[in-house]
Design a protein around this motif. Structure first.
Motif, PDB file in Angstrom:
ATOM      1  N   VAL A  66     -34.452  28.861  -0.135  1.00 34.52           N
ATOM      2  CA  VAL A  66     -35.548  28.451   0.745  1.00 34.52           C
ATOM      3  C   VAL A  66     -35.230  27.120   1.409  1.00 34.52           C
ATOM      4  CG1 VAL A  66     -37.232  29.671  -0.666  1.00 34.52           C
ATOM      5  CG2 VAL A  66     -36.764  27.259  -1.138  1.00 34.52           C
ATOM      6  N   ASP A  67     -36.119  26.747   2.366  1.00 36.95           N
ATOM      7  CA  ASP A  67     -36.129  25.434   3.030  1.00 36.95           C
ATOM      8  C   ASP A  67     -35.083  25.338   4.137  1.00 36.95           C
ATOM      9  OD1 ASP A  67     -37.988  24.979   1.092  1.00 36.95           O
ATOM     10  OD2 ASP A  67     -36.836  23.469  -0.007  1.00 36.95           O
ATOM     11  N   ARG A  68     -35.431  24.569   5.141  1.00 36.18           N
ATOM     12  CA  ARG A  68     -34.553  24.138   6.224  1.00 36.18           C
ATOM     13  C   ARG A  68     -34.266  25.218   7.258  1.00 36.18           C
ATOM     14  NH1 ARG A  68     -30.672  20.293   2.421  1.00 36.18           N
ATOM     15  NH2 ARG A  68     -32.045  18.484   2.523  1.00 36.18           N
ATOM     16  N   GLY A  69     -33.931  26.416   6.867  1.00 31.95           N
ATOM     17  CA  GLY A  69     -33.765  27.498   7.822  1.00 31.95           C
ATOM     18  C   GLY A  69     -35.117  28.065   8.238  1.00 31.95           C
ATOM     19  N   ASP A  70     -35.096  29.071   9.130  1.00 38.32           N
ATOM     20  CA  ASP A  70     -36.361  29.526   9.711  1.00 38.32           C
ATOM     21  C   ASP A  70     -36.942  30.781   9.075  1.00 38.32           C
ATOM     22  OD1 ASP A  70     -34.622  31.439  10.628  1.00 38.32           O
ATOM     23  OD2 ASP A  70     -34.891  30.999  12.758  1.00 38.32           O
ATOM     24  N   ASP A  71     -36.304  31.359   8.036  1.00 36.28           N
ATOM     25  CA  ASP A  71     -36.880  32.569   7.443  1.00 36.28           C
ATOM     26  C   ASP A  71     -36.680  32.596   5.930  1.00 36.28           C
ATOM     27  OD1 ASP A  71     -38.132  34.972   7.082  1.00 36.28           O
ATOM     28  OD2 ASP A  71     -36.913  36.098   8.508  1.00 36.28           O
ATOM     29  N   SER A  72     -37.201  31.579   5.264  1.00 40.05           N
ATOM     30  CA  SER A  72     -37.136  31.562   3.799  1.00 40.05           C
ATOM     31  C   SER A  72     -37.868  32.759   3.202  1.00 40.05           C
ATOM     32  CB  SER A  72     -37.745  30.268   3.260  1.00 40.05           C
ATOM     33  OG  SER A  72     -36.975  29.146   3.618  1.00 40.05           O
ATOM     34  N   ALA A  73     -38.988  33.144   3.800  1.00 42.78           N
ATOM     35  CA  ALA A  73     -39.750  34.281   3.286  1.00 42.78           C
ATOM     36  C   ALA A  73     -38.909  35.551   3.317  1.00 42.78           C
ATOM     37  CB  ALA A  73     -41.025  34.469   4.099  1.00 42.78           C
ATOM     38  N   GLY A  74     -38.184  35.767   4.417  1.00 44.53           N
ATOM     39  CA  GLY A  74     -37.340  36.946   4.512  1.00 44.53           C
ATOM     40  C   GLY A  74     -36.183  36.921   3.527  1.00 44.53           C
ATOM     41  N   VAL A  75     -35.594  35.749   3.324  1.00 41.53           N
ATOM     42  CA  VAL A  75     -34.507  35.624   2.349  1.00 41.53           C
ATOM     43  C   VAL A  75     -35.003  35.946   0.946  1.00 41.53           C
ATOM     44  CG1 VAL A  75     -32.972  33.964   1.204  1.00 41.53           C
ATOM     45  CG2 VAL A  75     -33.153  33.995   3.700  1.00 41.53           C
ATOM     46  N   MET A  76     -36.159  35.411   0.590  1.00 39.37           N
ATOM     47  CA  MET A  76     -36.706  35.667  -0.739  1.00 39.37           C
ATOM     48  C   MET A  76     -36.990  37.151  -0.945  1.00 39.37           C
ATOM     49  SD  MET A  76     -36.939  32.943  -2.634  1.00 39.37           S
ATOM     50  CE  MET A  76     -38.291  33.240  -3.758  1.00 39.37           C
ATOM     51  N   GLU A  77     -37.563  37.791   0.050  1.00 42.94           N
ATOM     52  CA  GLU A  77     -37.865  39.210  -0.071  1.00 42.94           C
ATOM     53  C   GLU A  77     -36.582  40.026  -0.231  1.00 42.94           C
ATOM     54  OE1 GLU A  77     -40.188  42.807   2.351  1.00 42.94           O
ATOM     55  OE2 GLU A  77     -39.942  40.829   3.266  1.00 42.94           O
ATOM     56  N   LEU A  78     -35.563  39.695   0.556  1.00 43.68           N
ATOM     57  CA  LEU A  78     -34.311  40.449   0.487  1.00 43.68           C
ATOM     58  C   LEU A  78     -33.638  40.278  -0.883  1.00 43.68           C
ATOM     59  CD1 LEU A  78     -31.600  40.599   3.265  1.00 43.68           C
ATOM     60  CD2 LEU A  78     -30.996  40.483   0.864  1.00 43.68           C
ATOM     61  N   LEU A  79     -33.503  39.039  -1.336  1.00 39.70           N
ATOM     62  CA  LEU A  79     -32.782  38.790  -2.587  1.00 39.70           C
ATOM     63  C   LEU A  79     -33.551  39.291  -3.802  1.00 39.70           C
ATOM     64  CD1 LEU A  79     -31.195  35.285  -1.998  1.00 39.70           C
ATOM     65  CD2 LEU A  79     -30.114  37.528  -1.863  1.00 39.70           C
ATOM     66  N   HIS A  80     -34.866  39.142  -3.781  1.00 41.35           N
ATOM     67  CA  HIS A  80     -35.668  39.671  -4.884  1.00 41.35           C
ATOM     68  C   HIS A  80     -35.472  41.175  -5.001  1.00 41.35           C
ATOM     69  CE1 HIS A  80     -39.973  40.256  -6.731  1.00 41.35           C
ATOM     70  NE2 HIS A  80     -39.011  40.526  -7.580  1.00 41.35           N
ATOM     71  N   GLY A  81     -35.541  41.869  -3.875  1.00 38.70           N
ATOM     72  CA  GLY A  81     -35.355  43.309  -3.899  1.00 38.70           C
ATOM     73  C   GLY A  81     -33.947  43.714  -4.289  1.00 38.70           C
ATOM     74  N   LEU A  82     -32.956  42.975  -3.802  1.00 41.94           N
ATOM     75  CA  LEU A  82     -31.561  43.298  -4.107  1.00 41.94           C
ATOM     76  C   LEU A  82     -31.276  43.127  -5.588  1.00 41.94           C
ATOM     77  CD1 LEU A  82     -28.835  44.023  -2.708  1.00 41.94           C
ATOM     78  CD2 LEU A  82     -28.380  41.561  -2.617  1.00 41.94           C
ATOM     79  N   GLN A  83     -31.721  42.015  -6.163  1.00 37.82           N
ATOM     80  CA  GLN A  83     -31.462  41.772  -7.575  1.00 37.82           C
ATOM     81  C   GLN A  83     -32.241  42.751  -8.448  1.00 37.82           C
ATOM     82  OE1 GLN A  83     -33.339  40.179 -10.300  1.00 37.82           O
ATOM     83  NE2 GLN A  83     -31.497  40.311 -11.582  1.00 37.82           N
ATOM     84  N   ALA A  84     -33.452  43.085  -8.052  1.00 36.14           N
ATOM     85  CA  ALA A  84     -34.246  44.026  -8.836  1.00 36.14           C
ATOM     86  C   ALA A  84     -33.633  45.418  -8.832  1.00 36.14           C
ATOM     87  CB  ALA A  84     -35.679  44.071  -8.296  1.00 36.14           C
TER      88      ALA A  84
END
Length: 255
Positions: A66-84
């Motif tokens: 998260v932070d500094r870039g413009d789509d932390s929400a999208g990154v979190m959703e992608l990585l959460h789903g990928l790891q799960a």
């Protein structure tokens, strides 16, 4: 969706000396600090998948999603789903910016520091503005509660459960650094999350190599048994992955 072409970087030529190259138990890809750069992350994952060519491999992220870039929400959703979906092969570590987000959820008044270090961009990515009325504590509490709702309980719980380090064979991945004289089980969280490389960097005494992010370099840097892979994706650099297969590391980047 269009993707940037694969950019291969030749490995730096360190003097390995008596320290042999890192030997993970299987092929490993370790990705540097994402910082809300969803487009670069998506491109790099496709590049990694092409490079992997169906081989078994570990995919490790060193934190700071998260932070500094413009789509932390999208990154979190992608990585959460990928790891799960692939818990045995995808390993997401905690970074210091991820820790600051969690602290903001637990104690909104700590958010003043976080907001100035990129947290404001994270809130914007979740559609959370800054209330115009109320005192400072009231506004921070309102934004903290809104962030918890926007992220959802499952994602917050997932982020809280992220480990601080990962090891495979003689390869260790952390966000920042390790204390080279301590076993990984004895490491202090503040070192793993916040430490910066000193002028004289020492190899780990157990012979393990450390791959880490946190400190930005223009290109991957190999020094004294350490591989630094934060190449400043949020400020215009590429998002870099180091590839470990028993030889000197090589690099893939979305660039």
């Amino acid at each position: 969706m269009s993707f940037w072409p694969l950019r291969r970087r030749s490995a730096p030529r360190p003097d390995f000396g008596a320290l042999p190259p890192p030997q993970p138990e299987r092929l490993a890809y370790v990705v540097g600090d994402v910082h809300g750069c969803l487009g670069k992350l998506t491109r790099l994952l496709e590049i990694i998948d092409t490079d992997r060519a169906g081989r078994e491999a570990d995919l490790v992220f060193v934190g700071d999603y998260v932070d500094r870039g413009d789509d932390s929400a999208g990154v979190m959703e992608l990585l959460h789903g990928l790891q799960a979906s692939m818990p045995d092969t995808v390993h997401c570590l905690l970074g210091n910016h991820d820790q600051m987000l969690l602290e903001f959820l637990d104690d909104p008044m700590k958010g003043l520091r976080w907001l100035g270090l990129g947290g404001e961009e994270t809130l914007v990515s979740y559609g959370i503005g800054n209330p115009r009325s109320g005192g400072l504590e009231e506004r921070l509490t309102s934004r903290s509660q809104a962030l918890a709702r926007a992220m959802g309980a499952d994602t917050v719980a997932w982020l809280r459960a992220r480990p601080l380090w990962w090891r495979s064979g003689t390869l260790v991945a952390v966000h920042a650094l390790t204390d080279p004289g301590l076993a990984m089980e004895a490491q202090r969280p503040e070192v793993l999350l916040w430490a910066r490389p000193p002028r004289e960097l020492h190899p780990r005494e157990d012979g393990a190599w450390v791959v880490h992010g946190h400190t930005i370099h223009d290109e991957p840097l190999v020094r004294a048994g350490h591989v630094a892979i934060d190449t400043g994706a949020f400020r215009g650099g590429p998002l870099t992955a180091a590839v470990f297969s028993g030889a000197a590391p090589r690099y893939l980047a979305s660039d």
